[in-house]
Write a protein that holds these residues in place. Structure first.
Motif, PDB file in Angstrom:
ATOM      1  N   THR A   1       0.829  -1.205   0.000  1.00  0.00           N
ATOM      2  CA  THR A   1       0.000   0.000   0.000  1.00  0.00           C
ATOM      3  C   THR A   1       0.862   1.254   0.000  1.00  0.00           C
ATOM      4  N   ASP A   2       0.251   2.357  -0.457  1.00  0.00           N
ATOM      5  CA  ASP A   2       0.943   3.642  -0.415  1.00  0.00           C
ATOM      6  C   ASP A   2       1.226   4.062   1.022  1.00  0.00           C
ATOM      7  N   ASP A   3       0.307   3.775   1.939  1.00  0.00           N
ATOM      8  CA  ASP A   3       0.514   4.131   3.340  1.00  0.00           C
ATOM      9  C   ASP A   3       1.746   3.435   3.913  1.00  0.00           C
ATOM     10  N   SER A   4       1.914   2.170   3.565  1.00  0.00           N
ATOM     11  CA  SER A   4       3.075   1.432   4.049  1.00  0.00           C
ATOM     12  C   SER A   4       4.366   1.985   3.468  1.00  0.00           C
TER      13      SER A   4
ATOM     14  N   ASN B   1       0.322  15.036   1.530  1.00  0.00           N
ATOM     15  CA  ASN B   1       0.016  14.456   2.839  1.00  0.00           C
ATOM     16  C   ASN B   1      -0.695  15.465   3.727  1.00  0.00           C
TER      17      ASN B   1
ATOM     18  N   ARG C   1      -4.574  15.412   5.347  1.00  0.00           N
ATOM     19  CA  ARG C   1      -4.798  15.524   6.787  1.00  0.00           C
ATOM     20  C   ARG C   1      -5.576  16.775   7.143  1.00  0.00           C
TER      21      ARG C   1
ATOM     22  N   ARG D   1       5.199   5.180   5.282  1.00  0.00           N
ATOM     23  CA  ARG D   1       5.797   4.919   6.587  1.00  0.00           C
ATOM     24  C   ARG D   1       7.259   4.487   6.436  1.00  0.00           C
TER      25      ARG D   1
END
Length: 301
Positions: free
Chosen positions: A54-57, A89, A93, A60
């Motif tokens: 995933t892009d989130d991973s 990002n 948010r 991180r």
């Protein structure tokens, strides 16, 4: 200690950081460009930090790499990719316009605090605040927390600001020849933070369970020196403070709040026209209640 005039030109303090232009690349493509451009990565595709699904991973993973990266030049292609990713990002948010937040004088009409009309108590993420300057609770080296994905404010600010912030802080320390002393303040650009500037100050961990007079003095100096520095800078009209010294440093929040408010009020008493807005940013409901109680019972000297 190094003064503002000694380092402002070296870190290009008055130079605007470029806002990313329209980029049609996906987050995935940008992440792969950014990660491939970082030298000497600490994690690999087989690492628990590098789940590539995933892009989130991937984000991180990038944040972890940047948190332990040594200061140094970033090539333009990698820099542009990171700049765009952090810009997106923050957009995801959201930003919080501090100028639209309710003032203490509206919430507590009877509050006796000098400058209550220009004071805000905010519970939320300080890395989303749109103000001229935010205060970072830094380490003596001021180059950011180097624990991957750590939850401290120092880590969060450097993660959103980007790797250019660490480079600036490292240059300041190099020019100074030693880490900062407690209570001293330095200022850098905010980079991809919504704040234009970041003011870095250091409060040491308490040596024992009992707070000493020296501890109280140093904490007050953190606030006073940050305020003096933004006054020297000249183009800062709003500033946000965290609860300096609390948390890991061990300063009791109740006493820290009193010191923060006293130091700030005394400074505002002598400089009533410098700032339009002072924000006290707190992390928890308990911290908010402590500041609310202190302000609701405040009696100015």
């Amino acid at each position: 200690m190094l003064q503002l005039a000694d380092y402002s030109e070296a870190i290009k303090l008055n130079q605007s950081f470029p806002t990313p232009v329209d980029d049609t690349r996906s987050d995935y493509d940008l992440l792969m460009t950014a990660l491939s451009g970082l030298r000497d990565k600490h994690y690999t595709g087989n690492s628990s930090m590098a789940h590539l699904s995933t892009d989130d991973s991937l984000m991180r993973w990038l944040q972890a790499e940047l948190s332990i990266r040594k200061p140094g030049i970033i090539d333009p292609i990698t820099s542009r990719a990171i700049n765009t990713l952090l810009y997106r990002n923050l957009a995801k948010r959201g930003r919080v316009e501090a100028k639209h937040l309710r003032r203490v004088s509206e919430q507590m009409p009877e509050c006796d605090f000098i400058g209550a009309n220009n004071l805000v108590l905010y519970r939320g993420d300080m890395t989303q605040l749109v103000v001229d300057a935010v205060v970072n609770t830094a380490l003596p080296e001021i180059t950011g927390c180097n624990i991957p994905l750590h939850g401290c404010l120092d880590s969060a600010i450097h993660a959103q600001a980007g790797p250019w912030l660490r480079n600036d802080c490292a240059l300041i320390v190099e020019m100074q020849g030693k880490p900062d002393q407690p209570g001293v303040a330095k200022i850098t650009r905010g980079y991809r933070m919504p704040a234009k500037y970041i003011v870095h100050t250091h409060m040491p961990k308490l040596a024992g369970e009992k707070v000493t007079a020296d501890d109280r003095h140093l904490l007050a100096q953190c606030y006073t020196n940050c305020l003096d520095l933004v006054r020297t800078k000249g183009d800062i009209r709003s500033i946000a403070f965290p609860a300096i010294g609390t948390g890991w440093n061990g300063f009791p929040t109740e006493e820290a709040a009193q010191i923060a408010l006293h130091a700030t009020e005394e400074w505002l008493r002598h400089h009533p026209t410098v700032l339009d807005l002072v924000v006290f940013s707190v992390h928890s409901e308990r911290d908010a209640e402590i500041y609310q109680h202190a302000l609701s019972t405040w009696v100015s000297d």
